[in-house]
Design a protein around this motif. Structure first.
Motif, PDB file in Angstrom:
ATOM      1  N   TYR A  39      12.249  43.174  31.250  1.00  0.00           N
ATOM      2  CA  TYR A  39      13.050  43.659  32.283  1.00  0.00           C
ATOM      3  C   TYR A  39      13.276  45.282  32.560  1.00  0.00           C
ATOM      4  O   TYR A  39      13.274  46.151  31.754  1.00  0.00           O
ATOM      5  N   LYS A  77      20.027  48.269  41.097  1.00  0.00           N
ATOM      6  CA  LYS A  77      18.868  47.044  42.182  1.00  0.00           C
ATOM      7  C   LYS A  77      19.127  46.085  40.613  1.00  0.00           C
ATOM      8  O   LYS A  77      19.309  45.668  39.709  1.00  0.00           O
ATOM      9  N   GLY A  78      18.552  44.615  41.232  1.00  0.00           N
ATOM     10  CA  GLY A  78      18.558  43.674  39.622  1.00  0.00           C
ATOM     11  C   GLY A  78      17.344  43.901  39.382  1.00  0.00           C
ATOM     12  O   GLY A  78      16.431  44.824  39.510  1.00  0.00           O
ATOM     13  N   PRO A  79      17.626  43.457  37.621  1.00  0.00           N
ATOM     14  CA  PRO A  79      16.259  43.186  36.851  1.00  0.00           C
ATOM     15  C   PRO A  79      15.140  42.790  37.676  1.00  0.00           C
ATOM     16  O   PRO A  79      14.933  41.556  38.248  1.00  0.00           O
ATOM     17  N   ARG A 130      26.600  41.084  49.708  1.00  0.00           N
ATOM     18  CA  ARG A 130      25.688  41.940  48.640  1.00  0.00           C
ATOM     19  C   ARG A 130      26.652  42.891  48.226  1.00  0.00           C
ATOM     20  O   ARG A 130      26.838  43.389  46.766  1.00  0.00           O
ATOM     21  N   TYR A 185      20.354  30.345  38.488  1.00  0.00           N
ATOM     22  CA  TYR A 185      21.230  30.725  37.434  1.00  0.00           C
ATOM     23  C   TYR A 185      22.241  32.281  38.291  1.00  0.00           C
ATOM     24  O   TYR A 185      21.749  32.898  39.401  1.00  0.00           O
ATOM     25  N   TYR A 199      24.250  35.135  37.377  1.00  0.00           N
ATOM     26  CA  TYR A 199      24.399  36.305  35.761  1.00  0.00           C
ATOM     27  C   TYR A 199      25.810  36.929  36.260  1.00  0.00           C
ATOM     28  O   TYR A 199      26.047  37.429  37.470  1.00  0.00           O
ATOM     29  N   GLN A 255      26.700  40.943  35.244  1.00  0.00           N
ATOM     30  CA  GLN A 255      26.630  42.462  34.374  1.00  0.00           C
ATOM     31  C   GLN A 255      27.685  43.316  34.490  1.00  0.00           C
ATOM     32  O   GLN A 255      28.351  43.309  35.540  1.00  0.00           O
ATOM     33  N   PHE A 280      24.559  38.456  39.494  1.00  0.00           N
ATOM     34  CA  PHE A 280      23.254  38.377  39.971  1.00  0.00           C
ATOM     35  C   PHE A 280      22.626  36.966  39.655  1.00  0.00           C
ATOM     36  O   PHE A 280      22.801  36.760  38.977  1.00  0.00           O
ATOM     37  N   TYR A 323      12.983  35.173  38.345  1.00  0.00           N
ATOM     38  CA  TYR A 323      12.746  36.482  39.237  1.00  0.00           C
ATOM     39  C   TYR A 323      14.251  36.770  39.236  1.00  0.00           C
ATOM     40  O   TYR A 323      15.044  35.906  39.571  1.00  0.00           O
ATOM     41  N   PHE A 324      15.366  37.525  39.751  1.00  0.00           N
ATOM     42  CA  PHE A 324      16.390  38.524  40.210  1.00  0.00           C
ATOM     43  C   PHE A 324      16.553  38.538  41.618  1.00  0.00           C
ATOM     44  O   PHE A 324      15.590  39.365  42.025  1.00  0.00           O
ATOM     45  N   GLY A 325      17.427  38.268  42.173  1.00  0.00           N
ATOM     46  CA  GLY A 325      18.161  38.515  43.111  1.00  0.00           C
ATOM     47  C   GLY A 325      18.368  40.473  43.253  1.00  0.00           C
ATOM     48  O   GLY A 325      18.533  40.809  41.948  1.00  0.00           O
ATOM     49  N   GLU A 326      19.322  40.773  44.055  1.00  0.00           N
ATOM     50  CA  GLU A 326      19.516  42.724  44.137  1.00  0.00           C
ATOM     51  C   GLU A 326      20.955  42.815  44.023  1.00  0.00           C
ATOM     52  O   GLU A 326      21.213  43.415  43.910  1.00  0.00           O
ATOM     53  N   TRP A 378      28.141  43.141  44.545  1.00  0.00           N
ATOM     54  CA  TRP A 378      28.975  43.743  44.006  1.00  0.00           C
ATOM     55  C   TRP A 378      30.058  43.065  44.270  1.00  0.00           C
ATOM     56  O   TRP A 378      30.950  43.029  45.843  1.00  0.00           O
TER      57      TRP A 378
END
Lengths: 115, 114
Positions: free
Chosen positions: A36, A42-44, B9, B33, B35, B37, B90, B104-107, B110
């Motif tokens: 990734y 931004k997201g991965p 967001r 999922y 996650y 970070q 995420f 695939y990940f979202g944006e 925070w």
């Protein structure tokens, strides 16, 4: 325990050069690997993936190499561009019958492209 | 665009308050999922779902609960937010005939707990 890690936290390259980002994993049952790219805020973003029954896969300007013998994964970026500057993560997942349905991520490598 | 929407967001909340983050997908992906970070830790799995009402814990599930009452929505709840839950969250999806194993990940969402 499982460990997916990266050898270098930061990689600095000149624009136009090729970049190689490395990743080690410890779980021999890992079946599927993904690289990734993540830009700030931004997201991965999915770049390329490879299954454990392959040792090389190519995309547009990117190549992933898998060495199962030494549990090593690498991402090669050809003709690196300023837009390639980002943090790159490798991730791995087990086969469906292992119950490991989710990805385990490495800590990331920051790629800096110098103009 | 894998059709993932995260909301909110950005959010600032006080310690001890409940918080719910929503992940919405439009392409009938089976797996979803959550996650988080954090600097120095990369992405760590909190919970995931493999179908409606089917969920399982990840490596950092303490203090979090999830629900998936329909295919398109996966909710992450912090019952009583703590400062250690300040992070970027995420959502990710996988599992359609077209996308296969690709995740695939979202944006991101925070979250700041003060």
């Amino acid at each position: 325990g499982e460990n997916v890690g990266l050898h270098l936290p930061t990689l600095s390259v000149q624009e136009g050069d090729n970049s190689i980002i490395n990743c080690a994993y410890s779980n021999s049952a890992s079946d599927y690997f993904i690289w990734y790219k993540q830009e700030s805020g931004k997201g991965p973003q999915f770049i390329i993936d490879i299954r454990s029954n392959m040792d090389k896969r190519q995309g547009q300007r990117v190549t992933v190499l898998l060495n199962k013998t030494v549990k090593h994964l690498s991402l090669q970026i050809a003709a690196t561009q300023p837009g390639d500057s980002a943090v790159y993560f490798c991730a791995e997942k087990g086969a469906p019958d292992t119950g490991r349905r989710a990805l385990t991520f490495g800590s990331g490598t920051r790629l800096q492209v110098q103009p | 665009d894998a059709g993932i929407t995260q909301s909110p967001r950005h959010k600032v909340t006080e310690t001890g308050t409940p918080v719910t983050l929503r992940c919405h997908q439009t392409e009938n992906h089976r797996y979803m999922y959550w996650y988080r970070q954090d600097p120095g830790h990369g992405l760590r799995l909190i919970h995931y779902s493999y179908g409606v009402k089917d969920t399982d814990k990840g490596e950092v599930s303490d203090g979090y609960s999830v629900s998936r009452s329909k295919t398109e929505d996966f909710l992450l709840t912090l019952e009583s937010a703590t400062s250690s839950q300040t992070s970027v969250y995420f959502c990710a999806i996988s599992g359609t005939a077209a996308s296969g194993n690709t995740i695939y990940f979202g944006e991101g969402s925070w979250l700041t707990v003060v």
